[in-house]
Enzyme design. Sequence first.
Site, mmCIF file in Angstrom:
data_model
loop_
_atom_site.group_PDB
_atom_site.id
_atom_site.type_symbol
_atom_site.label_atom_id
_atom_site.label_comp_id
_atom_site.label_asym_id
_atom_site.label_seq_id
_atom_site.Cartn_x
_atom_site.Cartn_y
_atom_site.Cartn_z
ATOM 1 N N TYR A 67 -10.784 -5.021 -8.254
ATOM 2 C CA TYR A 67 -10.483 -4.615 -6.882
ATOM 3 C C TYR A 67 -11.312 -3.419 -6.438
ATOM 4 O O TYR A 67 -11.602 -3.264 -5.242
ATOM 5 C CB TYR A 67 -8.976 -4.364 -6.714
ATOM 6 C CG TYR A 67 -8.262 -5.656 -6.445
ATOM 7 C CD1 TYR A 67 -8.217 -6.195 -5.159
ATOM 8 C CD2 TYR A 67 -7.691 -6.381 -7.481
ATOM 9 C CE1 TYR A 67 -7.605 -7.411 -4.917
ATOM 10 C CE2 TYR A 67 -7.075 -7.604 -7.251
ATOM 11 C CZ TYR A 67 -7.040 -8.107 -5.963
ATOM 12 O OH TYR A 67 -6.448 -9.325 -5.718
ATOM 13 N N HIS A 123 -2.217 -10.915 4.538
ATOM 14 C CA HIS A 123 -2.451 -10.819 3.098
ATOM 15 C C HIS A 123 -2.669 -9.375 2.657
ATOM 16 O O HIS A 123 -3.074 -9.132 1.521
ATOM 17 C CB HIS A 123 -3.643 -11.684 2.689
ATOM 18 C CG HIS A 123 -3.350 -13.150 2.747
ATOM 19 N ND1 HIS A 123 -4.334 -14.124 2.655
ATOM 20 C CD2 HIS A 123 -2.176 -13.826 2.893
ATOM 21 C CE1 HIS A 123 -3.779 -15.325 2.739
ATOM 22 N NE2 HIS A 123 -2.474 -15.162 2.896
ATOM 23 N N CYS A 203 6.016 9.412 -8.004
ATOM 24 C CA CYS A 203 6.710 9.156 -9.273
ATOM 25 C C CYS A 203 5.760 9.056 -10.462
ATOM 26 O O CYS A 203 6.217 8.927 -11.602
ATOM 27 C CB CYS A 203 7.551 7.891 -9.170
ATOM 28 S SG CYS A 203 6.576 6.361 -9.132
#
EC number: 2.3.1.-
Length: 306
Positions: A67, A123, A203
């Site tokens: 990616y 998408h 987190c």
Amino acid sequence: MNKQLKEFQEYLPKCRKIIALVGAGLSASSGLPTFRGSQGLWKNFNMIDLATPDAFYIDPGLVWQFYSWRRYGALRAKPNKGHYALSKLSHKFNSDEYITITQNVDGLSSRSGHNLDSLYEIHGSLFDLKCTSFMCNYVDHNNFKQPLTKALEDTEFEYSNLSTRKRTFGDSDGNDGVDISLSPQFNPVKTISEKDLPSCPVCHDLLRPGVVWFGESLPLNLITEIDSFVESDPSVDLILVIGTSGTVYPANSYVERVRLKGGKVAIFNTDIEDNILNGKVEDTWGFKGDAAELLPIALKPLIGDI
């Protein structure tokens, strides 16, 4: 001017409500590879196999390298005349009169200046990031930093050197060859530790690309808004099917719903059935070729020159 174009351009100014459905064929005109055919490999991996939750769970470092490569390619690409034609069209109508539904994740539609109120990226986007933790809802929109981490910086080198390694090969049956420039097999995939991948600032769990992977559901809020647009009055007069066959869900459902309500269909693609090109399918026009070149011509009565 051929008969289909003449009929289409006479009908276009009468339309009160229009949908544009955009697929990978439009971005291909900007130089971006598709997931199909000879463009479906990256480092000898099938791109579709990498675009899944399971692939990310098994090897997030591998998926993030893929990616990161796609993000860099999309950042290098520029919107083409087809994107700008739809952008101009989006500013001719209100968002309750015109929408673009794009299946692409490259951000080229938004970068063309498209009215964002009428743009639906069903998408997702390569430039959105979201936390993988079930308990955390962190999302980072429009993050154009490249590379996202130092461990991912090699993807830039690979993309910029594709032209020096380009050659093709095919099988003995004459099937499409594979462009090695899109499958840089001579640079093996690195093993990247999770600690060196993008992490959530809230987190500290892993971040993932903000795209819809194979096997995942489309965003319910977007689908609900699109359904409302399709079903509300007045009915949709025209759906433009651009750079896609329009035969896969949900694209096919929008085309059929527009037809059922009396709307017409115009297809701009490199692959169109002969009966459509010959005008034998009722209320359907077919324009075969590069959508980036065809759209500005076909839409000229509404948008003028690009």
